[in-house]
Motif scaffolding. Structure first.
Motif, PDB file in Angstrom:
ATOM      1  N   MET A   1       0.842  -1.248   0.087  1.00 15.89           N
ATOM      2  CA  MET A   1       0.117   0.199   0.228  1.00 15.89           C
ATOM      3  C   MET A   1       1.175   1.172  -0.155  1.00 15.89           C
ATOM      4  O   MET A   1       1.536   0.982   0.764  1.00 15.89           O
ATOM      5  N   ALA A   2       1.021   2.075  -0.882  1.00 10.40           N
ATOM      6  CA  ALA A   2       1.856   3.305  -0.816  1.00 10.40           C
ATOM      7  C   ALA A   2       0.507   4.634  -0.848  1.00 10.40           C
ATOM      8  O   ALA A   2      -0.263   4.801  -1.408  1.00 10.40           O
ATOM      9  N   SER A   3       1.179   5.739  -0.962  1.00  8.59           N
ATOM     10  CA  SER A   3       0.614   7.663  -0.291  1.00  8.59           C
ATOM     11  C   SER A   3       0.398   8.176  -1.277  1.00  8.59           C
ATOM     12  O   SER A   3       1.972   8.100  -1.334  1.00  8.59           O
ATOM     13  N   VAL A   4      -0.123   8.647  -1.739  1.00 10.70           N
ATOM     14  CA  VAL A   4       0.207   9.687  -2.474  1.00 10.70           C
ATOM     15  C   VAL A   4      -0.126  10.367  -2.539  1.00 10.70           C
ATOM     16  O   VAL A   4      -1.633  11.588  -1.998  1.00 10.70           O
ATOM     17  N   LEU A   5       0.059  11.529  -2.448  1.00  5.25           N
ATOM     18  CA  LEU A   5      -0.024  13.840  -2.030  1.00  5.25           C
ATOM     19  C   LEU A   5      -0.913  13.274  -3.283  1.00  5.25           C
ATOM     20  O   LEU A   5      -0.392  13.971  -4.191  1.00  5.25           O
ATOM     21  N   VAL A   6      -1.849  14.426  -2.691  1.00  6.49           N
ATOM     22  CA  VAL A   6      -3.011  14.493  -3.134  1.00  6.49           C
ATOM     23  C   VAL A   6      -4.056  15.518  -3.351  1.00  6.49           C
ATOM     24  O   VAL A   6      -4.422  16.850  -3.585  1.00  6.49           O
ATOM     25  N   GLY A   7      -2.950  16.776  -1.887  1.00  7.07           N
ATOM     26  CA  GLY A   7      -4.081  17.858  -1.716  1.00  7.07           C
ATOM     27  C   GLY A   7      -3.033  18.478  -0.425  1.00  7.07           C
ATOM     28  O   GLY A   7      -2.355  17.541   0.591  1.00  7.07           O
ATOM     29  N   GLN A   8      -2.938  20.204  -0.220  1.00  5.67           N
ATOM     30  CA  GLN A   8      -2.045  20.693   0.479  1.00  5.67           C
ATOM     31  C   GLN A   8      -3.740  21.665   0.952  1.00  5.67           C
ATOM     32  O   GLN A   8      -4.133  22.256   0.219  1.00  5.67           O
ATOM     33  N   PHE A   9      -3.976  22.020   2.695  1.00  7.87           N
ATOM     34  CA  PHE A   9      -4.076  23.077   2.608  1.00  7.87           C
ATOM     35  C   PHE A   9      -3.923  23.441   3.802  1.00  7.87           C
ATOM     36  O   PHE A   9      -3.079  22.938   4.578  1.00  7.87           O
ATOM     37  N   HIS A  10      -4.896  24.834   4.534  1.00  7.86           N
ATOM     38  CA  HIS A  10      -4.552  25.771   6.305  1.00  7.86           C
ATOM     39  C   HIS A  10      -5.313  25.364   6.773  1.00  7.86           C
ATOM     40  O   HIS A  10      -6.482  25.198   6.098  1.00  7.86           O
ATOM     41  N   ARG A  12      -6.735  26.334  10.882  1.00  2.00           N
ATOM     42  CA  ARG A  12      -6.656  26.982  11.627  1.00  2.00           C
ATOM     43  C   ARG A  12      -6.986  26.953  13.602  1.00  2.00           C
ATOM     44  O   ARG A  12      -8.474  25.655  12.863  1.00  2.00           O
ATOM     45  N   ASP A  13      -6.587  27.131  14.018  1.00  2.01           N
ATOM     46  CA  ASP A  13      -7.483  26.114  15.781  1.00  2.01           C
ATOM     47  C   ASP A  13      -7.846  27.777  15.736  1.00  2.01           C
ATOM     48  O   ASP A  13      -7.810  28.137  15.281  1.00  2.01           O
ATOM     49  N   ALA A  14      -8.070  27.726  17.043  1.00  2.20           N
ATOM     50  CA  ALA A  14      -9.352  28.285  18.336  1.00  2.20           C
ATOM     51  C   ALA A  14      -8.599  29.146  18.380  1.00  2.20           C
ATOM     52  O   ALA A  14      -9.054  30.839  18.935  1.00  2.20           O
ATOM     53  N   GLU A  15      -7.072  30.043  19.048  1.00  2.44           N
ATOM     54  CA  GLU A  15      -6.771  30.505  19.267  1.00  2.44           C
ATOM     55  C   GLU A  15      -5.968  31.457  17.886  1.00  2.44           C
ATOM     56  O   GLU A  15      -4.756  32.076  17.902  1.00  2.44           O
ATOM     57  N   GLY A  16      -5.850  31.133  16.995  1.00  2.00           N
ATOM     58  CA  GLY A  16      -5.782  31.341  15.326  1.00  2.00           C
ATOM     59  C   GLY A  16      -3.958  30.889  14.652  1.00  2.00           C
ATOM     60  O   GLY A  16      -3.621  31.605  13.860  1.00  2.00           O
ATOM     61  N   ARG A  17      -3.960  29.785  15.097  1.00  2.00           N
ATOM     62  CA  ARG A  17      -2.581  29.472  14.717  1.00  2.00           C
ATOM     63  C   ARG A  17      -3.121  28.820  13.480  1.00  2.00           C
ATOM     64  O   ARG A  17      -3.797  28.199  13.560  1.00  2.00           O
ATOM     65  N   ILE A  18      -1.842  28.601  12.377  1.00  2.00           N
ATOM     66  CA  ILE A  18      -1.953  28.005  11.055  1.00  2.00           C
ATOM     67  C   ILE A  18      -1.121  26.658  11.012  1.00  2.00           C
ATOM     68  O   ILE A  18      -1.065  26.460  11.585  1.00  2.00           O
ATOM     69  N   TYR A  19      -1.869  26.045  10.864  1.00  2.00           N
ATOM     70  CA  TYR A  19      -1.361  24.726  10.428  1.00  2.00           C
ATOM     71  C   TYR A  19      -1.621  24.220   9.172  1.00  2.00           C
ATOM     72  O   TYR A  19      -1.787  23.926   8.507  1.00  2.00           O
ATOM     73  N   PRO A  20      -0.099  23.998   8.332  1.00  2.00           N
ATOM     74  CA  PRO A  20      -0.205  23.452   6.610  1.00  2.00           C
ATOM     75  C   PRO A  20      -0.730  21.760   6.839  1.00  2.00           C
ATOM     76  O   PRO A  20       0.358  20.819   7.996  1.00  2.00           O
ATOM     77  N   VAL A  21      -1.746  21.364   6.710  1.00  2.00           N
ATOM     78  CA  VAL A  21      -2.292  20.241   6.654  1.00  2.00           C
ATOM     79  C   VAL A  21      -1.769  19.903   4.627  1.00  2.00           C
ATOM     80  O   VAL A  21      -2.823  19.922   4.004  1.00  2.00           O
ATOM     81  N   HIS A  22      -1.392  18.745   4.904  1.00  2.00           N
ATOM     82  CA  HIS A  22      -1.073  17.559   3.828  1.00  2.00           C
ATOM     83  C   HIS A  22      -2.170  16.331   3.959  1.00  2.00           C
ATOM     84  O   HIS A  22      -2.562  15.573   4.564  1.00  2.00           O
ATOM     85  N   GLU A  23      -3.079  16.113   2.395  1.00  2.00           N
ATOM     86  CA  GLU A  23      -4.017  15.055   2.088  1.00  2.00           C
ATOM     87  C   GLU A  23      -3.339  14.341   1.552  1.00  2.00           C
ATOM     88  O   GLU A  23      -2.757  14.176   0.329  1.00  2.00           O
ATOM     89  N   PHE A  24      -3.540  12.759   1.654  1.00  2.00           N
ATOM     90  CA  PHE A  24      -2.671  11.354   1.237  1.00  2.00           C
ATOM     91  C   PHE A  24      -4.134  10.717   0.993  1.00  2.00           C
ATOM     92  O   PHE A  24      -4.827  10.227   1.018  1.00  2.00           O
ATOM     93  N   ARG A  25      -3.923  10.167  -0.617  1.00  2.00           N
ATOM     94  CA  ARG A  25      -4.570   8.967  -0.865  1.00  2.00           C
ATOM     95  C   ARG A  25      -3.995   8.017  -0.259  1.00  2.00           C
ATOM     96  O   ARG A  25      -2.515   7.543  -1.367  1.00  2.00           O
ATOM     97  N   GLU A  26      -4.479   6.630  -0.188  1.00  2.00           N
ATOM     98  CA  GLU A  26      -4.130   5.287  -0.367  1.00  2.00           C
ATOM     99  C   GLU A  26      -4.230   4.614  -1.153  1.00  2.00           C
ATOM    100  O   GLU A  26      -5.631   4.306  -1.661  1.00  2.00           O
ATOM    101  N   SER A  27      -2.979   3.836  -2.082  1.00  2.00           N
ATOM    102  CA  SER A  27      -3.597   2.890  -2.613  1.00  2.00           C
ATOM    103  C   SER A  27      -3.379   1.576  -2.333  1.00  2.00           C
ATOM    104  O   SER A  27      -2.814   1.701  -1.913  1.00  2.00           O
ATOM    105  N   GLN A  28      -4.408   1.170  -2.484  1.00  2.00           N
ATOM    106  CA  GLN A  28      -5.109  -0.133  -2.315  1.00  2.00           C
ATOM    107  C   GLN A  28      -5.264  -1.466  -2.907  1.00  2.00           C
ATOM    108  O   GLN A  28      -6.000  -0.696  -4.276  1.00  2.00           O
TER     109      GLN A  28
END
Length: 70
Positions: A1-10, A12-28
């Protein structure tokens, strides 16, 4: 099983901090049987993120709630 990066977005938490999030799709092998591929989410530093639905996410380790920034 391999993971492929399919998206990125930001997100925000309740205190206003920004987190970069990566979305991966598992190929099965089940994809050939018509099943949908599984999406997983991680911060850029590797922490796992759970998708709660819609634009809501949660950091698995700390429980911090995040909202996708549009």
């Amino acid at each position: 099983m391999a993971s492929v990066l399919v998206g990125q977005f930001h997100a925000r938490d309740a205190e206003g901090r920004i987190y970069p999030v990566h979305e991966f799709r598992e190929s099965q092998p089940e994809e050939a049987d018509g099943k949908e591929p599984v999406s997983t989410y991680r911060l850029a530093i590797g922490d796992r993120v759970t998708h709660l639905g819609g634009d809501e996410f949660e950091l698995l380790q700390s429980g911090i709630k995040l909202t996708r920034v549009v």
